[in-house]
Motif scaffolding. Structure first.
Motif, PDB file in Angstrom:
ATOM      1  N   LEU A  89       0.855  -1.194   0.000  1.00 26.93           N
ATOM      2  CA  LEU A  89       0.000   0.000   0.000  1.00 26.93           C
ATOM      3  C   LEU A  89       0.888   1.240   0.000  1.00 26.93           C
ATOM      4  CD1 LEU A  89      -2.636  -1.133   2.647  1.00 26.93           C
ATOM      5  CD2 LEU A  89      -2.691  -1.427   0.163  1.00 26.93           C
ATOM      6  N   THR A  90       1.250   1.670  -1.178  1.00 24.77           N
ATOM      7  CA  THR A  90       2.244   2.742  -1.302  1.00 24.77           C
ATOM      8  C   THR A  90       1.633   4.140  -1.225  1.00 24.77           C
ATOM      9  OG1 THR A  90       2.036   2.652  -3.713  1.00 24.77           O
ATOM     10  CG2 THR A  90       3.753   1.284  -2.700  1.00 24.77           C
ATOM     11  N   GLY A  91       0.345   4.239  -1.026  1.00 26.36           N
ATOM     12  CA  GLY A  91      -0.315   5.541  -0.992  1.00 26.36           C
ATOM     13  C   GLY A  91      -0.671   5.990   0.399  1.00 26.36           C
ATOM     14  N   ARG A  92      -1.910   6.437   0.548  1.00 24.57           N
ATOM     15  CA  ARG A  92      -2.362   7.062   1.794  1.00 24.57           C
ATOM     16  C   ARG A  92      -2.837   6.069   2.837  1.00 24.57           C
ATOM     17  NH1 ARG A  92      -6.886  10.348  -0.683  1.00 24.57           N
ATOM     18  NH2 ARG A  92      -7.351  10.757   1.497  1.00 24.57           N
ATOM     19  N   ALA A  93      -3.019   4.797   2.473  1.00 24.65           N
ATOM     20  CA  ALA A  93      -3.583   3.796   3.387  1.00 24.65           C
ATOM     21  C   ALA A  93      -2.495   2.946   4.032  1.00 24.65           C
ATOM     22  CB  ALA A  93      -4.547   2.891   2.632  1.00 24.65           C
ATOM     23  N   LYS A  94      -2.723   2.615   5.281  1.00 24.94           N
ATOM     24  CA  LYS A  94      -1.908   1.641   6.018  1.00 24.94           C
ATOM     25  C   LYS A  94      -2.875   0.736   6.756  1.00 24.94           C
ATOM     26  CE  LYS A  94       2.072   3.159   4.789  1.00 24.94           C
ATOM     27  NZ  LYS A  94       2.696   2.476   3.695  1.00 24.94           N
ATOM     28  N   ILE A  95      -2.429  -0.473   7.016  1.00 33.06           N
ATOM     29  CA  ILE A  95      -3.300  -1.452   7.663  1.00 33.06           C
ATOM     30  C   ILE A  95      -3.233  -1.304   9.186  1.00 33.06           C
ATOM     31  CG2 ILE A  95      -1.576  -3.274   7.736  1.00 33.06           C
ATOM     32  CD1 ILE A  95      -3.782  -5.251   6.949  1.00 33.06           C
ATOM     33  N   ARG A  96      -4.381  -1.514   9.829  1.00 34.51           N
ATOM     34  CA  ARG A  96      -4.435  -1.549  11.293  1.00 34.51           C
ATOM     35  C   ARG A  96      -5.244  -2.764  11.707  1.00 34.51           C
ATOM     36  NH1 ARG A  96      -6.227   3.397  14.784  1.00 34.51           N
ATOM     37  NH2 ARG A  96      -4.021   3.859  14.507  1.00 34.51           N
ATOM     38  N   ILE A  97      -4.738  -3.475  12.693  1.00 37.82           N
ATOM     39  CA  ILE A  97      -5.521  -4.548  13.303  1.00 37.82           C
ATOM     40  C   ILE A  97      -6.495  -3.884  14.270  1.00 37.82           C
ATOM     41  CG2 ILE A  97      -5.472  -6.558  14.818  1.00 37.82           C
ATOM     42  CD1 ILE A  97      -2.786  -7.297  13.564  1.00 37.82           C
ATOM     43  N   CYS A 120      -4.440  -6.539   0.258  1.00 40.37           N
ATOM     44  CA  CYS A 120      -4.192  -7.139   1.578  1.00 40.37           C
ATOM     45  C   CYS A 120      -4.803  -8.535   1.680  1.00 40.37           C
ATOM     46  CB  CYS A 120      -4.723  -6.226   2.680  1.00 40.37           C
ATOM     47  SG  CYS A 120      -3.807  -4.681   2.836  1.00 40.37           S
ATOM     48  N   VAL A 121      -5.993  -8.709   1.122  1.00 40.40           N
ATOM     49  CA  VAL A 121      -6.621 -10.042   1.101  1.00 40.40           C
ATOM     50  C   VAL A 121      -5.676 -11.037   0.436  1.00 40.40           C
ATOM     51  CG1 VAL A 121      -8.489 -11.431   0.100  1.00 40.40           C
ATOM     52  CG2 VAL A 121      -9.011  -9.241   1.202  1.00 40.40           C
ATOM     53  N   ALA A 122      -5.118 -10.666  -0.713  1.00 46.01           N
ATOM     54  CA  ALA A 122      -4.207 -11.558  -1.445  1.00 46.01           C
ATOM     55  C   ALA A 122      -2.971 -11.890  -0.621  1.00 46.01           C
ATOM     56  CB  ALA A 122      -3.805 -10.921  -2.772  1.00 46.01           C
ATOM     57  N   ILE A 123      -2.464 -10.931   0.121  1.00 45.89           N
ATOM     58  CA  ILE A 123      -1.269 -11.163   0.950  1.00 45.89           C
ATOM     59  C   ILE A 123      -1.595 -12.114   2.095  1.00 45.89           C
ATOM     60  CG2 ILE A 123       0.337 -10.046   2.563  1.00 45.89           C
ATOM     61  CD1 ILE A 123       0.264  -7.620   0.543  1.00 45.89           C
ATOM     62  N   PHE A 124      -2.706 -11.887   2.784  1.00 45.15           N
ATOM     63  CA  PHE A 124      -3.113 -12.808   3.859  1.00 45.15           C
ATOM     64  C   PHE A 124      -3.288 -14.222   3.310  1.00 45.15           C
ATOM     65  CE2 PHE A 124      -4.080  -9.190   6.605  1.00 45.15           C
ATOM     66  CZ  PHE A 124      -3.886  -9.696   7.879  1.00 45.15           C
ATOM     67  N   GLN A 125      -3.985 -14.343   2.183  1.00 42.13           N
ATOM     68  CA  GLN A 125      -4.237 -15.666   1.619  1.00 42.13           C
ATOM     69  C   GLN A 125      -2.951 -16.343   1.179  1.00 42.13           C
ATOM     70  OE1 GLN A 125      -7.317 -14.534  -1.259  1.00 42.13           O
ATOM     71  NE2 GLN A 125      -8.865 -15.456   0.066  1.00 42.13           N
ATOM     72  N   ALA A 126      -2.016 -15.596   0.626  1.00 40.88           N
ATOM     73  CA  ALA A 126      -0.730 -16.163   0.207  1.00 40.88           C
ATOM     74  C   ALA A 126       0.065 -16.690   1.399  1.00 40.88           C
ATOM     75  CB  ALA A 126       0.090 -15.120  -0.552  1.00 40.88           C
ATOM     76  N   LYS A 160     -13.172  -1.419  -2.128  1.00 43.14           N
ATOM     77  CA  LYS A 160     -12.938  -1.095  -3.537  1.00 43.14           C
ATOM     78  C   LYS A 160     -11.972   0.068  -3.754  1.00 43.14           C
ATOM     79  CE  LYS A 160     -17.260  -3.040  -4.986  1.00 43.14           C
ATOM     80  NZ  LYS A 160     -18.655  -2.877  -4.951  1.00 43.14           N
ATOM     81  N   ALA A 161     -11.715   0.858  -2.731  1.00 38.97           N
ATOM     82  CA  ALA A 161     -10.890   2.059  -2.890  1.00 38.97           C
ATOM     83  C   ALA A 161      -9.449   1.707  -3.253  1.00 38.97           C
ATOM     84  CB  ALA A 161     -10.913   2.891  -1.613  1.00 38.97           C
ATOM     85  N   ASP A 162      -8.884   2.541  -4.103  1.00 35.80           N
ATOM     86  CA  ASP A 162      -7.491   2.390  -4.549  1.00 35.80           C
ATOM     87  C   ASP A 162      -6.729   3.641  -4.120  1.00 35.80           C
ATOM     88  OD1 ASP A 162      -5.123   1.808  -5.868  1.00 35.80           O
ATOM     89  OD2 ASP A 162      -5.908   2.311  -7.856  1.00 35.80           O
ATOM     90  N   TRP A 163      -6.365   3.680  -2.864  1.00 35.19           N
ATOM     91  CA  TRP A 163      -5.727   4.866  -2.288  1.00 35.19           C
ATOM     92  C   TRP A 163      -4.334   5.122  -2.859  1.00 35.19           C
ATOM     93  CZ3 TRP A 163      -9.045   7.769   0.268  1.00 35.19           C
ATOM     94  CH2 TRP A 163     -10.149   7.163   0.870  1.00 35.19           C
ATOM     95  N   ASP A 164      -3.693   4.100  -3.400  1.00 35.34           N
ATOM     96  CA  ASP A 164      -2.341   4.302  -3.937  1.00 35.34           C
ATOM     97  C   ASP A 164      -2.303   4.419  -5.459  1.00 35.34           C
ATOM     98  OD1 ASP A 164      -2.777   1.623  -4.497  1.00 35.34           O
ATOM     99  OD2 ASP A 164      -1.084   0.885  -3.326  1.00 35.34           O
ATOM    100  N   GLY A 165      -3.468   4.356  -6.105  1.00 29.54           N
ATOM    101  CA  GLY A 165      -3.560   4.604  -7.533  1.00 29.54           C
ATOM    102  C   GLY A 165      -2.890   3.580  -8.432  1.00 29.54           C
ATOM    103  N   ASP A 166      -2.759   2.344  -7.946  1.00 31.36           N
ATOM    104  CA  ASP A 166      -2.092   1.315  -8.763  1.00 31.36           C
ATOM    105  C   ASP A 166      -3.099   0.448  -9.537  1.00 31.36           C
ATOM    106  OD1 ASP A 166      -3.137  -0.234  -6.735  1.00 31.36           O
ATOM    107  OD2 ASP A 166      -1.233  -1.107  -6.109  1.00 31.36           O
ATOM    108  N   LYS A 167      -4.345   0.891  -9.576  1.00 27.74           N
ATOM    109  CA  LYS A 167      -5.413   0.200 -10.308  1.00 27.74           C
ATOM    110  C   LYS A 167      -5.840  -1.115  -9.653  1.00 27.74           C
ATOM    111  CE  LYS A 167      -5.156   2.937 -14.172  1.00 27.74           C
ATOM    112  NZ  LYS A 167      -4.938   4.215 -13.557  1.00 27.74           N
ATOM    113  N   LYS A 168      -5.476  -1.298  -8.366  1.00 33.44           N
ATOM    114  CA  LYS A 168      -5.899  -2.466  -7.594  1.00 33.44           C
ATOM    115  C   LYS A 168      -6.493  -1.967  -6.277  1.00 33.44           C
ATOM    116  CE  LYS A 168      -1.615  -4.434  -8.599  1.00 33.44           C
ATOM    117  NZ  LYS A 168      -0.441  -5.052  -8.066  1.00 33.44           N
ATOM    118  N   SER A 169      -7.588  -2.555  -5.876  1.00 34.28           N
ATOM    119  CA  SER A 169      -8.181  -2.218  -4.587  1.00 34.28           C
ATOM    120  C   SER A 169      -7.166  -2.486  -3.475  1.00 34.28           C
ATOM    121  CB  SER A 169      -9.435  -3.065  -4.370  1.00 34.28           C
ATOM    122  OG  SER A 169      -9.695  -3.257  -3.006  1.00 34.28           O
TER     123      SER A 169
END
Length: 157
Positions: free
Chosen positions: A31-39, A110-116, A96-105
């Motif tokens: 997440l290279t834009g404005r969003a960061k993950i929080r538990i 993050c879902v893909a990273i957790f699943q991987a 659905k938001a793409d805060w970093d503008g990379d054309k991916k939600s």
């Protein structure tokens, strides 16, 4: 990784703390834009679980869980709920938001990273979709509830 997330990781089952730390770091890097993950939720006591269970039943509000005390993987420190923190201050559960503008939600990145990393996503559940929820694969509360506990009260896996 913010202080709140670090504190919540420290309460998870010892067997997943390092793994969750790595996953959060991978998400924050993606997440290279404005969003960061929080538990927003990690380990949840049986009492906290029962209090949540009453919402939408004996307490006002929309049902937030179908799990009673002992029936949630949160009760064993093997699940986390997340939010995206936008600009360091606003929580978002927008999938659905793409805060970093990379054309991916950002959420789905993050879902893909957790699943991987071997975690199940509550958004894939058939009957009670729980979009913020991730749990370590392979654990079922019906088995965990009867397991012995160590000196710190974590189930022995």
């Amino acid at each position: 990784m913010d202080k709140v997330t670090k504190e919540r990781i420290s309460l998870l089952h010892p067997s997943v703390r390092a793994e969750v730390t790595k996953i959060i770091e991978q998400c924050d890097k993606a997440l290279t834009g404005r969003a960061k993950i929080r538990i927003t939720q990690g380990l949840r006591t049986f009492q906290e679980q029962d209090q949540l269970y009453t919402i939408g039943r004996s307490k006002p509000g929309k049902k937030v869980t179908n799990a009673k005390a002992g029936q949630s993987i949160h009760n064993y420190g093997l699940a986390v709920d997340i939010a995206l923190i936008i600009d360091g201050k606003t929580a978002s559960w927008d999938t659905k938001a793409d805060w970093d503008g990379d054309k991916k939600s950002d959420w789905m990145e993050c879902v893909a990273i957790f699943q991987a990393n071997g975690w199940d996503w509550g958004g894939n559940w058939e009957t009670f979709k729980d979009m913020p929820h991730f749990e370590k694969k392979g654990y079922k509360w019906r088995v965990l509830i009867n397991k012995k506990r160590d000196k710190e009260n974590y189930v022995m896996l």
